[in-house]
Design an enzyme around this catalytic site. Structure first.
Site: not given
Length: 314
Positions: A11, A177, A153, A122, A35
């Site tokens: 990717g 997640h 975060r 995801n 990719d």
């Protein structure tokens, strides 16, 4: 680990490109940037190598659209898949990204069966599960990037709240997640002092900490809403590099990642974010924290959400 390991990035979008740049600056190994889109990995590889001349890095980066070039990779980071857009949850990506992950897994199995794999795509906990099952790699060599990012975060928001350096803050975020992740204030500290103790000292309030916990849960969505055309990539890439470095250099860091559970935390045959030790063998150990009844209930709820998504792709 060999002196100059072969690092594969599947990717070449925003995260993939950022990964290649960070990895080369740290001189962790030579890179293959893959990719399916022709020209993208080749162009980014050339751009980054030219930038590296200014940083003193001689790391080689090969951009490719051919899976044969991934053969013999020592470590793999997978970002391939559709990114989130405003109004989307991570779970909305499941159908398309499952198909992409199955294709990637088949080629990893064929060309790099001994690699250590970090999944970023995801919905994370489902995608890393698909990678494990489809690739046939051992579970200690397949993990997902989740808790390192979520904890970063949480650390940032806590540092803002207490007006301290982020270097003084350490936190743990468990579970899937997603929006039901479990930031643990009780296991989070500022220079060793637990957050609940700082609240008792009057340096914050339980209400303010709860707001920070909610903001952490929605941290990715907040960035998606601001960017409007994609999702976060600097922090996810930095988080994955932290995991990669611990593996390649046998640092044995304790990092919160999506790991395959075999009874830990009362969960079997599922991936969820938990603290693990990452060393030269991949996952060296799962650290099982002692949770309160309420914390365990929140963890179970988060994991149940992951379980339902996995059932949907079986």
């Amino acid at each position: 680990m060999k002196k100059n390991p072969k690092i594969l990035l599947i990717g070449s979008g925003n995260i993939g490109g950022t990964l290649a740049h960070l990895i080369s600056l740290k001189n962790l190994g030579d890179i293959v940037l893959f990719d399916v889109a022709e020209g993208i990995p080749q162009g980014k590889a050339l751009d980054i190598m030219q930038a590296n001349t200014l940083a003193g890095s001689d790391i080689k980066i090969k951009g490719t659209n051919d899976y044969k070039d991934i053969e013999g990779s020592d470590a793999i980071i997978i970002t391939a898949g559709l990114p989130r857009k405003p109004g989307m949850s991570r779970d909305d990506l499941i159908s398309v990204n499952t198909g992409i992950m199955k294709s990637v897994a088949e080629n990893v199995k064929k060309y790099a069966p001994n690699a250590f794999v970090i999944v970023i795509t995801n919905p994370l906990d489902v995608m890393v599960y698909v990678m494990l099952k489809e690739s046939g790699l051992p579970h200690n060599k397949v993990i997902g990037m989740a808790g390192v990012l979520d904890s970063s975060r949480f650390n940032f928001f806590l540092a803002e709240e207490f007006k301290v350096s982020t270097n003084s803050v350490s936190s743990i975020v468990l579970g899937g997640h997603g929006d039901a992740m479990v930031p643990l204030a009780r296991y989070s500290t500022v220079k060793g002092v637990p957050i609940p103790d700082l609240v008792k000292m009057g340096l914050s309030t339980n209400e303010r900490i709860e707001k920070i916990i909610d903001r952490t849960r929605n941290g990715g969505g907040e960035i998606v809403a601001l960017l409007k055309t994609g999702s976060a990539y600097y922090a996810p890439a930095a988080s994955a590099v932290e995991m990669l470095e611990s593996y390649l250099q046998d640092k044995r860091q304790i990092l919160t990642c999506a790991a395959y559970l075999q009874g830990e935390y009362g969960v079997k045959d599922l991936y969820a974010g938990v603290p693990i030790i990452i060393g030269k063998n991949g996952v060296e150990k799962v650290i099982e924290l002692q949770l309160t009844t309420n914390e365990q209930a929140l963890f179970d709820k988060s994991v149940d959400g992951v379980r339902k998504l996995i059932e949907a792709v079986k």
